[in-house]
Structure formats: C-alpha cells, structure tokens
Design an enzyme around this catalytic site. Structure first.
Site, short mmCIF file in Angstrom:
data_model
loop_
_atom_site.label_atom_id
_atom_site.label_comp_id
_atom_site.label_asym_id
_atom_site.label_seq_id
_atom_site.Cartn_x
_atom_site.Cartn_y
_atom_site.Cartn_z
N CYS A 1 -3.96 -1.70 -3.57
CA CYS A 1 -4.28 -2.08 -4.94
C CYS A 1 -3.63 -1.15 -5.96
O CYS A 1 -3.00 -1.62 -6.91
CB CYS A 1 -5.79 -2.10 -5.13
SG CYS A 1 -6.57 -3.47 -4.24
N HIS A 2 -3.81 0.19 -5.78
CA HIS A 2 -3.23 1.11 -6.77
C HIS A 2 -2.56 2.29 -6.10
O HIS A 2 -2.29 3.30 -6.76
CB HIS A 2 -4.33 1.59 -7.73
CG HIS A 2 -5.08 0.45 -8.35
ND1 HIS A 2 -6.31 0.03 -7.89
CD2 HIS A 2 -4.76 -0.38 -9.38
CE1 HIS A 2 -6.72 -1.00 -8.61
NE2 HIS A 2 -5.79 -1.28 -9.52
#
Lengths: 259, 419, 169
Positions: C133-134
């Site tokens: 995701c990040h």
C-alpha cells in the site's frame, strides 16, 4: 375513586368469567410447584444438570436445540457446569466446519463457542426421518406452548391407552394432554431409562421434571437475572415513589395555604 | 406565547435565545397556566410521551442487532435475548412497552370522552390524537410481524388480505403491499422500514398535538372555561410536573411487574414458533389492544363490509366533536351521558373479549350485538342526548368564589336561595 | 416558613433528585452496554490453530477476531538474522527474543501498523514482509525497517497448548 372501583370491578368480572369458561372447556394439566416460578423463582442446579443428561441421552437424537451454545452450560443462572466440564461436553460432539484451504468442509470436535449440534441437517430431513412429523426444536418450546412447563410435563407423562371408540394408526400414539389427543412421538420416558450421574433415582416423573426444568431454562436462560433485577427495580421505584409523593404534597401545600 | 417576555440569565443564553428562542419556549412550557383541579386522569399525556421515548430508545438499540430477513429474523431475536448485553431486557421492555403504550392511550382517549375534551375549541387536538392512534396501530401491527413467528406471519397474511376486498383494484393492492404473491421476505423488509418510520411521524404529530392544546389551554374535570392566568390555575412547573412524575412512577411500577415477572403473559405462545407458510395456527389473534377492532371486523359476514365497519369504528371517533351535540363538556354534569359512557366501556371490553374467541356460535352473536351497540352509541345516542338530556348546573369557577360557600353555588341556585 | 421546615424541604427535594438520577443512570446503562461485544462475539475471542503441517520456512495465515494472524515457522538463518539486528537500527526497538518466546515460531498480527493493509510474505528488502500500500518493509521478526509504518507488527497473546496447537487470544 368510585370510577377506579367500577373499572376494577368490571375487569375482575371479565377475567373471572373468562377463567370459569376456560376451566370447564380445558383439561386440567398436571402441575408441579416449579422452583423457578414466582417472584423469587430460581432454577435447581441439580435438576438442570440431570435434565441436560435426559435431553442428551433421550431427546437429542431427534430434537435440536439450535439456539443454545455449549458455553451456556457453564454460564451463571443455568446448569452451571464448570468450564472444564462444559468443554468436555462440547468436545464429545462433531461440529461441521470449513471450508478449509482445499475448499472442503470438515468436522472437528465441538468447542464452547459452538451451537448445539443438530441431529438433522434441516427440517425436511428431520420430518422425513420421523414419519413426516417434524420433531420441534426445543430452544424455546416451553414458551411456545400454552401452559408452558406444566404442559410439557403433562405431555411427557400423558401417554395412555386410547378410549375404545378411537382408532389410532400405526406410528401414532394416544396422549391425554396433546390437543387432538394424537401425537407422533412414541412414549419417550420409562423408569430407569437414564442412569443419573448424581445417583438420583430415575423414575419417569423424576426425568420428566428434570428435563422440563432444563427446557424451561433453555427457553429463558436470563430468568434468574431478570428476577434479581426486577426485585431491585421495584424496591427502587417504591422508594422513589415515596420521595416524590412527599415532594408533591410539599409543593401543593403552597396552594392550599393561599386560599 | 407573545404575552410574556423571557430574559435569559446568562449572556450565552441571551445570545442563543435571540437566534433560536428555545429558552423562551422552555419558559413558556414551565410557566404555562394549568387548571389546578386536574385529576390523575390528566397525567396520561405525560405518560404517553414517556412511552414514546422508551419505545424509540429500545427500538433503536434492538435495530442494532435485529436482522430484517425472513431467514434470520427469528434467530436474530433469539440472539438478542441470549447474547446481546441486556438484550433480553431491551426486548421485553419494547414488547411490553407496546402494551403499556396502548393501555395509556386508551385511558387518555376515554378521559377525553368523559370530560368532553374533544369539544370546541379542541376539535383539532382530538383529530390529531386520532391520527396518532391510527399511526400507533400501524406501527404495532408491523412491529409484531418482525420477530417472524407464526402469529407474525399469519396475522400479517390475514390483515393484508383484507385489502383484496376493495373492488376492482383490491388484488393488485395486496400484491403491491406484499411485494410478492404471499407474505414473505419483501413484506418483512418493508415492514421493518415503515415500522422504524412510524414513531417519528408520531413524534411530529405529538408536537402539533401539544401546540394545538396550548392555544385554548387544558380542559379540566368540571369542563368550564378558565380565564388564564387566575387563581384557578397553577404554573405547569413544578405543580403539574411533580404530579406527572408521581403518576409516571406508578405506571412504571406496573410496567416493571410485566417486564420482570410476566414478560410473555400479554403475548401469544404461537409467536415463539417460527413462521411456517404451510401450517396455520388454530386461532389467529392480534395483540390484545387490537382485539375490539378484530371483533368488529369478524362480526360482519361480508368481507368488504367487515373492513368498512372496522375502519368506520375508528373514523367515527374522529367525528365525535360533531356527533356529540351537548353544550355541556364534562360528564360530571351529564348524569345520563355518564351512564351511557360506562355502558360504552363495558361494550368495548366485551368486544375485546369476543375478539380473542373463535368467531362462531354465542361469541359471534355477542360480537354482532356489541358492534351494533358501538355504532348506536356514537351515531344515535350522542346526538340525541345533546338535545334531550337534562344536565346539572355548572359551577361558576373552580375555586370557591366566596369563603363559606361550600356548595360553590351556580347562578341558578343563588337565585333560588334568594327567593 | 421556619428554618427547620425549609431545611426539611430542601433535603426532600435533593433526595428525590439524587434517587431519580440513580434511576436515570440505571436506565441509560443497558442502552449503552448493548453496543459492547455480545456473548457470542466474546466466545470467539480466542482461536486454536493446528500447526502440525507447517514446514520450516513456511507460514500460514489464520483469521482471529476478524483480522489475519501470520504464523511463521522460521529457519535457523531467519532466527539468526532477526537476533543480529542492532537496536539503534530499529524505528521501534524491540528484541526478537521478546517477540518470539519460542524462536522457531513467529506469531503476529498481519496488519501493517501504518494504515492497516495486509503485508505480503517473503517480500521486501529485509527478507520478511512488504506492504504494497505505501511501501513499508518488515524484517524476519516482523519489525519495521523502512517505510512509513510507525511500529512493529503487533504480537497477540498466545500460548502453545501442545507441540502442534497454538491458542491465540
């Protein structure tokens, strides 16, 4: 005040008349002084545990109890088996679980969090296996019958020979207390059918009483908590009523003194 | 409302009140001049407000756990009873609260019938009240379907089937109501939505009901007009507030006995059996508070006329301010009306009783007679009494006008004693 | 009104209010408490997992309280690698011994501590997990090494009931 008396008299008249009519029409049920009836009613733990034994050994092969969980057996207000006992009871049953990582359903031993295992997969299978008559789920059976615990108790002990002019088919049995007098369940209880683990003599009446007590708890597991809270609520309300009544008199006395 | 100026004590209060005069409203309600001779039959308005709030709060919290789907509804109610913290308590309060709500509303209605509270200038208050009553019955009917027991299902089937009696469009209307070809899941989900909606419509009407009341002010047991404020009135707070609280606590005591010691006695055992479209219960009956109308419905042999009779029985209530032609409000001064009032009460109780019995034999005959009498009371007796009845003279005021005048003589009697 | 009468009146009203307030509280409490986890949810608060089929170097993911739990059977190299890391290199310093009491088994919540995504196994620059995701990287002990996540993946309460069964929660 006169009006209140008039209304109360009317209500009493109607209810009284109602009961008279009902008594003449309906057969009187067998009654027991159930320990859980009345304002201070409580369940008899021993009776509940024996009742659970009767349910498991006699009834559970046909009657499900789908809203009960095994952990309920260890909770306050019920049979109050210990956690270990309840875990052991649960592990005796095979519970369907899954799908696993291969996509298959599997069975595993029961846990406290599982619901009571049902003897049949669904209503249709249950009825087909019992001559077309579905053995009802018993989770709330005591609340689902007019007469409650007394009715269940009466039906269990109400098997008798049919009167000479009644024809009873095979697979149907005569019962004094069943509406219509015909029941498709054969007589479930007989003296000595179960060997109680606490040594109590397992007469028909004893087993009927114990299993009915168990069913009454199953239908109302919160009964003891409810009675306890009710007692406190009513005492509290009476105290507050007295205080408010005195306050009301005090406040209104200002009016009287002005005239 | 414009006849007094309220000055809030705090700066914030003044700032807020200038923009939304809630504090002025509160002050108006607290100071409202109320007749000082109100008896306990007048406490049921406050009791009804309490019932509405309780039903909304318990309903909201039940709705957090209830599943409105035919396959899960019954199970979700058992989940609430067994697993949800205090779920059993909230459920029993909501179910018995419905009965208490109707008990209070019947007492409230019959208070108005006795004391002429529906008479001019309070006709609109009365009509809004009838509307509230109808919405209550709709809410109760739909709410009873939600647990999806046998009575839920079959009661819904019987009552929705009534609409087929409407000529030409009846069948289409029933199909439309059901969302299908019988009572089933679509019916349940829409009943849940509408049941949730009703109490808020009722709340709106209650606000209008109280607003309309505050125009002329409360009626009182002797039914005479009072100039306000006067020696005959007291400020609502604290005099009426404390009396309402006292009556409410007594009501709660009765409520507590049902909830904690006999929570199922007003219900029907069959509703603890899951709904089964293939098996009809031996006797389909609604909850006790709908029984009189059920009796009227079943007393007419024709299906459409039965429905018309049932609806007319409710609508005739709305017409009472015009059916009752008497110039005297309170039955205290109407000895003949008083007798007929008590007969009406007995009639309604009889209707309730036969409503619970099978509609055959003696029960059916009694239901028909009682139905006929019900309409005779409103359509014949009320108008005739207004013209023919000899009433007792009204007193001049509530308080004794003169010390040492225990009989509170009216002008007529004063004339007599002078001669 | 006399002093005594006033005092008695004040007491009566105060007592009524106080007792009334107790009642209001008693009514509000059940309405609030019903939103707390109910008995059926609390009963599922712990899960037992059979790990007999897990080979060294492999891991399984189980659902516990609605969230994924990674159970990894670590190889010798993975354990050594985890133990060799210096505390100064860690954003959230934590010894591997404190995270895996039985060093062969790593049991932790498979939830990235940044914004809650589920990190991917055997990915990332530190031989552990990588959150797509990040971009947070976790090592062989599940500790945050690079990326926006603030803390290590958390260790739930668990115990070995026997060699093959772990009870979580």
């Amino acid at each position: 005040m006169k009006n209140i008396l008039k209304i109360s008299f009317l209500i009493i008249l109607i209810l009284f008349g109602n009961f008279q009519v009902k008594a003449n029409e309906k057969l009187q049920l067998l009654k027991i002084d159930w320990s859980f009836k009345g304002f201070f009613g409580k369940f008899d733990r021993g009776s509940l545990q024996r009742g659970y034994q009767v349910y498991t050994e006699v009834c559970a092969s046909c009657h499900s109890m789908q809203y009960l969980s095994y952990r309920n057996l260890a909770e306050k207000g019920g049979p109050e088996f210990s956690i270990e006992q309840a875990k052991a009871i649960a592990s005796n049953f095979e519970v369907k679980d899954g799908p696993n990582n291969d996509g298959e359903m599997f069975t595993r031993p029961g846990r406290l969090s599982d619901k009571f295992v049902k003897p049949y997969a669904n209503v249709q299978e249950a009825a087909a296996s019992n001559g077309g008559a579905y053995p009802p789920d018993m989770s709330v059976l005591v609340k689902a019958r007019s007469g409650g615990a007394n009715y269940i108790y009466s039906v269990l002990l109400g098997y008798d020979d049919p009167p000479s002019d009644m024809i009873i088919d095979d697979g149907v049995y005569y019962n004094t207390y069943m509406p219509g007098n015909k029941i498709m369940m054969p007589k479930p209880l007989d003296d000595g059918l179960v060997e109680y683990s606490d040594g109590t003599e397992a007469t028909e009446e004893q087993m009927a009483k114990d299993v009915t007590t168990f069913l009454a708890w199953a239908a109302e597991p919160q009964l003891e908590a409810r009675h306890k809270m009710g007692f406190r609520a009513i005492i509290y309300l009476i105290i507050l009523i007295i205080l408010v009544y005195l306050s009301m008199k005090k406040i209104w006395s200002r009016i009287e003194s002005e005239i | 409302m414009s006849d007094h100026e309220y000055n809030p004590k705090s700066k914030f209060g003044k700032w807020f009140n200038d923009r939304l005069p809630l504090l002025t409203l509160a002050s108006h309600l607290a100071d409202y001049p109320t007749p000082k001779n109100l008896n306990y039959w007048w406490t049921f308005g406050g009791i009804l407000a309490f019932c509405l709030i309780i039903q909304i709060l318990t309903g909201l919290t039940l709705a957090m756990h209830y599943i409105a789907h035919a396959d899960f509804a019954f199970e979700s109610v058992e989940h609430i009873m067994r697993d949800v913290n205090y779920g059993w308590l909230i459920r029993y309060v909501h179910a018995n609260g419905s009965s208490m709500f109707f008990l209070a509303v019947y007492i409230h209605i019959f208070r108005s019938l006795f004391y002429g509270s529906y008479k001019s200038p309070r006709e609109i208050i009365w009509i809004i009240g009838i509307m509230i009553y109808v919405l209550m019955m709709a809410a109760a009917f739909m709410g009873y379907v939600l647990p999806w027991g046998q009575m839920s299902f079959w009661g819904a089937t019987v009552i929705t089937n009534l609409f087929s009696a409407i000529p030409l469009v009846g069948e289409s209307i029933v199909t439309w109501l059901w969302g299908g070809y019988s009572v089933d899941n679509p019916t349940l989900t829409r009943f849940f939505t509408l049941h949730y909606l009703m109490p808020f419509l009722i709340l709106g009407l209650v606000i209008l009901h109280i607003w309309a009341l505050h125009v002329p002010g409360n009626n009182n047991p002797i039914g005479i007009d009072i100039k306000k404020p006067s020696k005959d009135t007291v400020p609502f707070h604290p005099y009426i507030v404390i009396k309402d609280i006292f009556a409410l606590l007594m009501f709660m005591l009765l409520f507590a006995f049902f909830v904690f010691y006999s929570p199922n006695i007003l219900g029907h055992a069959d509703n603890y059996i899951e709904a089964n479209p293939l098996v009809t219960p031996t006797h389909i009956v609604p909850e006790w508070y709908l029984l009189p109308f059920y009796a009227i419905l079943r007393s007419i042999p024709d299906k459409l006329m039965g429905v018309v009779a049932m609806l007319s029985a409710i609508l005739v209530l709305a017409a009472v301010p015009w059916l009752d032609t008497s110039k005297i409000r309170s039955a205290v001064f109407r000895p003949l009306y008083k007798q007929f009032y008590w007969i009406l009460i007995i009639d309604v109780l009889i209707l309730g009783y036969v409503g619970a019995m099978p509609a055959e034999g003696l029960y059916l005959l009694v239901a028909r007679v009682a139905t006929g009498y019900y309409f005779v009371h409103f359509l014949v007796i009320l108008p005739v009494l207004g013209a023919k009845e000899k009433t007792i003279s009204l007193p001049l005021s509530i308080s004794r006008p003169v010390l040492g005048d225990p009989l509170n003589l009216s002008t007529d009697k004063k004339k007599e004693s002078l001669n | 009104m006399s002093e005594k009468k006033t005092k008695r009146r004040e007491f009566l009203f105060t007592a009524s209010y106080a007792v009334g307030a107790v009642g209001v509280g008693a009514v509000i409490w059940p309405l609030v408490d019903q939103m707390n986890p109910d008995a059926s949810v609390k009963a599922l608060a712990s899960t037992e997992v059979d790990v007999s089929s897990v080979e060294p170097g492999k891991s399984i993911t189980v659902l516990w309280r609605g969230k994924p739990v990674f159970i990894k059977r670590r190889t010798e190299e993975e354990i050594e690698e985890a133990r060799a890391v210096k505390m100064e290199d860690l954003k959230d310093p934590q010894k591997d011994e404190d995270r895996a009491k039985n060093p062969e088994w790593l049991v932790m919540l498979g939830v990235c501590t940044h914004l809650g995504c589920v990190p991917l196994n055997d990915k990332g620059d530190y031989n552990g997990w990588f959150c797509p995701c990040h971009g947070s990287h976790y090592d062989t002990s599940g500790r945050i090494r690079k990326g926006p996540a603030p803390t290590n993946m958390s260790i739930p309460q668990y115990e070995f009931l026997d060699n093959n069964t772990i009870k979580i929660g």
